[in-house]
Design a protein around this motif. Structure first.
Motif, mmCIF file in Angstrom:
data_model
loop_
_atom_site.group_PDB
_atom_site.id
_atom_site.type_symbol
_atom_site.label_atom_id
_atom_site.label_comp_id
_atom_site.label_asym_id
_atom_site.label_seq_id
_atom_site.Cartn_x
_atom_site.Cartn_y
_atom_site.Cartn_z
ATOM 1 N N LEU A 83 0.836 -1.200 0.000
ATOM 2 C CA LEU A 83 0.000 0.000 0.000
ATOM 3 C C LEU A 83 0.869 1.247 0.000
ATOM 4 C CD1 LEU A 83 -2.487 -1.101 2.813
ATOM 5 C CD2 LEU A 83 -2.991 -1.070 0.360
ATOM 6 N N ASP A 84 0.346 2.301 -0.613
ATOM 7 C CA ASP A 84 1.027 3.596 -0.627
ATOM 8 C C ASP A 84 -0.038 4.676 -0.494
ATOM 9 O OD1 ASP A 84 2.587 5.812 -0.978
ATOM 10 O OD2 ASP A 84 3.383 5.250 -2.940
ATOM 11 N N ALA A 85 -0.139 5.258 0.722
ATOM 12 C CA ALA A 85 -1.153 6.287 0.976
ATOM 13 C C ALA A 85 -0.617 7.653 0.595
ATOM 14 C CB ALA A 85 -1.548 6.275 2.450
ATOM 15 N N VAL B 101 -5.818 1.443 8.600
ATOM 16 C CA VAL B 101 -7.222 1.070 8.418
ATOM 17 C C VAL B 101 -7.361 0.107 7.249
ATOM 18 C CG1 VAL B 101 -9.508 1.940 7.753
ATOM 19 C CG2 VAL B 101 -8.161 3.157 9.475
ATOM 20 N N ALA B 102 -6.602 0.344 6.169
ATOM 21 C CA ALA B 102 -6.663 -0.548 5.006
ATOM 22 C C ALA B 102 -6.210 -1.959 5.369
ATOM 23 C CB ALA B 102 -5.805 0.017 3.876
ATOM 24 N N MET B 103 -5.124 -2.077 6.130
ATOM 25 C CA MET B 103 -4.653 -3.396 6.532
ATOM 26 C C MET B 103 -5.656 -4.093 7.447
ATOM 27 S SD MET B 103 -0.533 -3.287 7.101
ATOM 28 C CE MET B 103 -0.489 -1.818 8.123
ATOM 29 N N ALA B 104 -6.221 -3.342 8.381
ATOM 30 C CA ALA B 104 -7.196 -3.936 9.298
ATOM 31 C C ALA B 104 -8.423 -4.435 8.537
ATOM 32 C CB ALA B 104 -7.597 -2.917 10.360
ATOM 33 N N LEU C 84 -12.255 2.643 4.080
ATOM 34 C CA LEU C 84 -11.651 3.959 3.912
ATOM 35 C C LEU C 84 -12.698 5.008 3.561
ATOM 36 C CD1 LEU C 84 -8.308 3.157 2.034
ATOM 37 C CD2 LEU C 84 -8.651 3.699 4.445
ATOM 38 N N ALA C 85 -13.658 4.642 2.717
ATOM 39 C CA ALA C 85 -14.702 5.594 2.357
ATOM 40 C C ALA C 85 -15.546 5.987 3.563
ATOM 41 C CB ALA C 85 -15.591 4.991 1.266
ATOM 42 N N GLN C 86 -15.744 5.049 4.496
ATOM 43 C CA GLN C 86 -16.564 5.334 5.679
ATOM 44 C C GLN C 86 -15.812 6.115 6.745
ATOM 45 O OE1 GLN C 86 -18.163 1.824 7.545
ATOM 46 N NE2 GLN C 86 -19.041 2.962 9.276
ATOM 47 N N TRP C 87 -14.576 5.694 7.048
ATOM 48 C CA TRP C 87 -13.853 6.248 8.198
ATOM 49 C C TRP C 87 -12.877 7.358 7.836
ATOM 50 C CZ3 TRP C 87 -16.194 5.009 12.425
ATOM 51 C CH2 TRP C 87 -16.848 3.772 12.525
ATOM 52 N N LEU C 88 -12.366 7.326 6.613
ATOM 53 C CA LEU C 88 -11.435 8.375 6.168
ATOM 54 C C LEU C 88 -11.825 8.807 4.751
ATOM 55 C CD1 LEU C 88 -8.145 6.695 7.441
ATOM 56 C CD2 LEU C 88 -9.144 8.794 8.351
ATOM 57 N N PRO C 89 -12.980 9.457 4.620
ATOM 58 C CA PRO C 89 -13.547 9.703 3.291
ATOM 59 C C PRO C 89 -12.715 10.615 2.390
ATOM 60 C CG PRO C 89 -14.768 10.872 5.002
ATOM 61 C CD PRO C 89 -13.844 9.935 5.697
ATOM 62 N N ASP C 90 -11.802 11.375 2.950
ATOM 63 C CA ASP C 90 -10.990 12.283 2.132
ATOM 64 C C ASP C 90 -9.598 11.722 1.839
ATOM 65 O OD1 ASP C 90 -13.034 14.187 2.110
ATOM 66 O OD2 ASP C 90 -12.382 15.013 4.040
ATOM 67 N N HIS C 91 -9.400 10.432 2.145
ATOM 68 C CA HIS C 91 -8.072 9.853 1.979
ATOM 69 C C HIS C 91 -8.168 8.529 1.220
ATOM 70 C CE1 HIS C 91 -6.192 12.752 4.731
ATOM 71 N NE2 HIS C 91 -7.349 12.709 5.359
ATOM 72 N N PHE C 92 -7.145 8.265 0.448
ATOM 73 C CA PHE C 92 -7.108 7.022 -0.324
ATOM 74 C C PHE C 92 -5.658 6.555 -0.432
ATOM 75 C CE2 PHE C 92 -6.693 10.539 -3.292
ATOM 76 C CZ PHE C 92 -5.627 10.156 -4.080
ATOM 77 N N GLN D 27 -6.928 0.638 -12.663
ATOM 78 C CA GLN D 27 -8.116 0.740 -11.828
ATOM 79 C C GLN D 27 -7.898 1.858 -10.812
ATOM 80 O OE1 GLN D 27 -10.131 -2.948 -10.553
ATOM 81 N NE2 GLN D 27 -8.395 -4.077 -11.402
ATOM 82 N N PRO D 28 -8.966 2.447 -10.299
ATOM 83 C CA PRO D 28 -8.811 3.581 -9.367
ATOM 84 C C PRO D 28 -8.138 3.155 -8.066
ATOM 85 C CG PRO D 28 -11.067 3.438 -10.221
ATOM 86 C CD PRO D 28 -10.382 2.172 -10.616
ATOM 87 N N PRO D 29 -7.551 4.108 -7.341
ATOM 88 C CA PRO D 29 -6.993 3.821 -6.023
ATOM 89 C C PRO D 29 -8.049 3.301 -5.060
ATOM 90 C CG PRO D 29 -6.218 5.947 -6.829
ATOM 91 C CD PRO D 29 -7.304 5.495 -7.758
ATOM 92 N N ILE D 30 -7.596 2.820 -3.909
ATOM 93 C CA ILE D 30 -8.490 2.266 -2.895
ATOM 94 C C ILE D 30 -9.031 3.385 -2.012
ATOM 95 C CG2 ILE D 30 -8.694 0.564 -1.040
ATOM 96 C CD1 ILE D 30 -6.125 -0.719 -2.087
ATOM 97 N N GLY D 31 -10.336 3.347 -1.756
ATOM 98 C CA GLY D 31 -10.924 4.280 -0.806
ATOM 99 C C GLY D 31 -11.711 5.408 -1.417
ATOM 100 N N LEU D 32 -11.823 5.431 -2.742
ATOM 101 C CA LEU D 32 -12.605 6.498 -3.365
ATOM 102 C C LEU D 32 -14.082 6.283 -3.087
ATOM 103 C CD1 LEU D 32 -10.779 6.850 -6.805
ATOM 104 C CD2 LEU D 32 -10.477 8.205 -4.735
ATOM 105 N N ALA D 33 -14.776 7.367 -2.777
ATOM 106 C CA ALA D 33 -16.191 7.275 -2.420
ATOM 107 C C ALA D 33 -17.048 7.976 -3.475
ATOM 108 C CB ALA D 33 -16.424 7.896 -1.048
ATOM 109 N N GLY D 34 -18.350 7.771 -3.378
ATOM 110 C CA GLY D 34 -19.301 8.455 -4.242
ATOM 111 C C GLY D 34 -19.160 8.061 -5.699
ATOM 112 N N PRO D 35 -19.335 9.022 -6.606
ATOM 113 C CA PRO D 35 -19.288 8.700 -8.043
ATOM 114 C C PRO D 35 -17.915 8.236 -8.520
ATOM 115 C CG PRO D 35 -19.375 11.091 -7.685
ATOM 116 C CD PRO D 35 -19.634 10.444 -6.356
#
Length: 412
Positions: A221-223, A236-239, A262-270, A313-321
């Motif tokens: 992973l690379d945040a 959070v991603a590992m957990a 990630l979308a639920q707990w850290l919605p502005d981060h991926f 494919q998109p990064p992990i944690g993107l929310a919404g559209p």
């Protein structure tokens, strides 16, 4: 007491010597010590090692653990000095996972590797007046015993953690390292090993690997960012990934669980990442790449170009559209001896004083040459991460994480 390294002797098992009175073991006393070891405090292990050595007819035993960056072997007995991994008999035993004998002022020192499964912990320095097959076997047993004791006790010992540090660790790194698994895991069929730097200042990078029955799970992973929040994102991603794996989820659902967490707990981060699933019986590899550099497949001392590339494919944690409707899982079948390399972009983007990048070719060439020279996967990555640090004069501009796994079925 001086631990000399001169007069090195290459050793396997010495010739057999008949047992005599000096090789008898007080089994009752040995049983007492093993029972005592179960509840011994980590700080009591140095004295316990000496008592066990004495019962086994050996003079003494001294435990050395490797430091966080695998540059020094640090004695648990604070009266002794650390030894360099790259320039000592102790380091040779650690690097090669093989015993080595050195002559000392009043006898011999047998350096035994301390290994937990596939992970190298350090070495055990066994002093003895002479060496025969019986003493060699007992030294090996002693090393196995203390490797297990260290592994069981370091999970709750701040003292053991502190002994293997040579610098102050920043808070983001402390938090992230609490989530990391052992650097090397494996079985008779496959091994996975990883390194990450800067060891005391890591934040946005992370790795994970786990074995579930005959399946090896790996992840890198690379945040975004390089602060406490970046470390929290990968934690959070590992957990989330572990929670899904332990619930029996398949690879696509594991990635979906990380997306949702990630979308639920850290919605502005991926974060970007690659998640893999290797069947250690069949060699079938399945993987999902989420906006990350593609895995590299090394076969027969060369990189198979584009072998594990896949549509972006998109990064992990993107929310919404921006969230993907479904993750695409890719599949390939490995051949015996194949290695798969996962890495973050800080590896190839490391620059020297003139601004020249370390680069992908230099990166893969180092792996291939070290492996061809007979180095074990964990030693290959140790040498590589030090080469990258030297290239950038120990001043990394970005986190550097590398994970290498190898499929080696028993019958090939």
């Amino acid at each position: 007491m001086k631990l000399g390294t001169e007069g090195v002797i290459h050793v396997s098992d010495p010739p057999h010597v008949s047992s005599g009175p000096d090789t008898a073991v007080d089994e009752n006393r040995l049983e007492e010590l093993i029972i005592e070891a179960q509840t011994a405090l980590p700080v009591e292990l140095p004295a316990l090692a000496n008592r066990c050595a004495s019962v086994l007819g050996l003079d003494s035993a001294l435990i050395y653990l490797v430091d966080l960056q695998q540059q020094l072997l640090i004695p648990l007995d604070e009266a002794f000095e650390p030894l360099p991994v790259d320039r000592s008999s102790a380091g040779w035993a650690y690097r090669t996972v093989s015993p080595r004998v050195a002559e000392a002022d009043d006898g011999l020192i047998l350096w035994m590797p301390l290994v937990d499964g596939a992970e190298r912990l350090g070495v055990l320095a066994v002093r003895t007046a002479s060496l025969d097959k019986v003493r060699m076997r007992r030294s090996r047993m002693l090393a196995h015993l203390f490797a297990m004791l260290i592994t069981s006790k370091r999970a709750y010992s701040d003292w053991l953690a502190a002994r293997t540090r040579t610098a102050t660790m920043r808070l983001p790194a402390e938090m992230l390292r609490a989530f990391l698994p052992p650097c090397t895991i494996g079985s008779s069929r496959c091994v996975s090993t990883a390194v990450l730097e800067p060891a005391y200042d890591i934040a946005g990078d992370a790795f994970d690997h786990s074995v579930v029955k005959n399946i090896l799970h790996t992840m890198i992973l690379d945040a975004m960012g390089h602060d406490l929040t970046a470390g929290l994102t990968t934690s959070v991603a590992m957990a989330a990934a572990r929670n899904a794996r332990r619930g029996g989820a398949d690879l696509a659902d594991v990635v979906g669980s990380v997306d949702q967490a990630l979308a639920q707990w850290l919605p502005d981060h991926f974060c970007t990442g690659v998640l893999c699933r290797l069947d250690a019986e069949t060699g079938v590899l399945r993987w999902v790449n989420c906006g990350h550099p593609p895995p590299l497949l090394i076969r027969g001392e060369r990189v198979l170009a584009l072998a594990l590339d896949s549509p972006p494919q998109p990064p992990i944690g993107l929310a919404g559209p921006l969230a993907p409707a479904a993750r695409q899982v890719h599949e390939a079948t490995l051949e015996p001896g194949d290695c798969v390399l996962l890495y973050t972009d800080g590896v190839v983007e490391a620059r020297d004083a003139d601004g020249a990048e370390f680069g992908l070719d230099r990166f893969t060439d180092f792996i291939i040459r070290s492996s061809s020279a007979g180095q074990r996967p964990a030693e290959v990555l140790r040498l590589l991460i030090h080469a990258i640090l030297d290239y950038q004069c120990n001043q990394l501009r970005d986190d550097v994480t590398i994970l290498l796994f190898e499929w080696r079925p028993q019958h090939w």
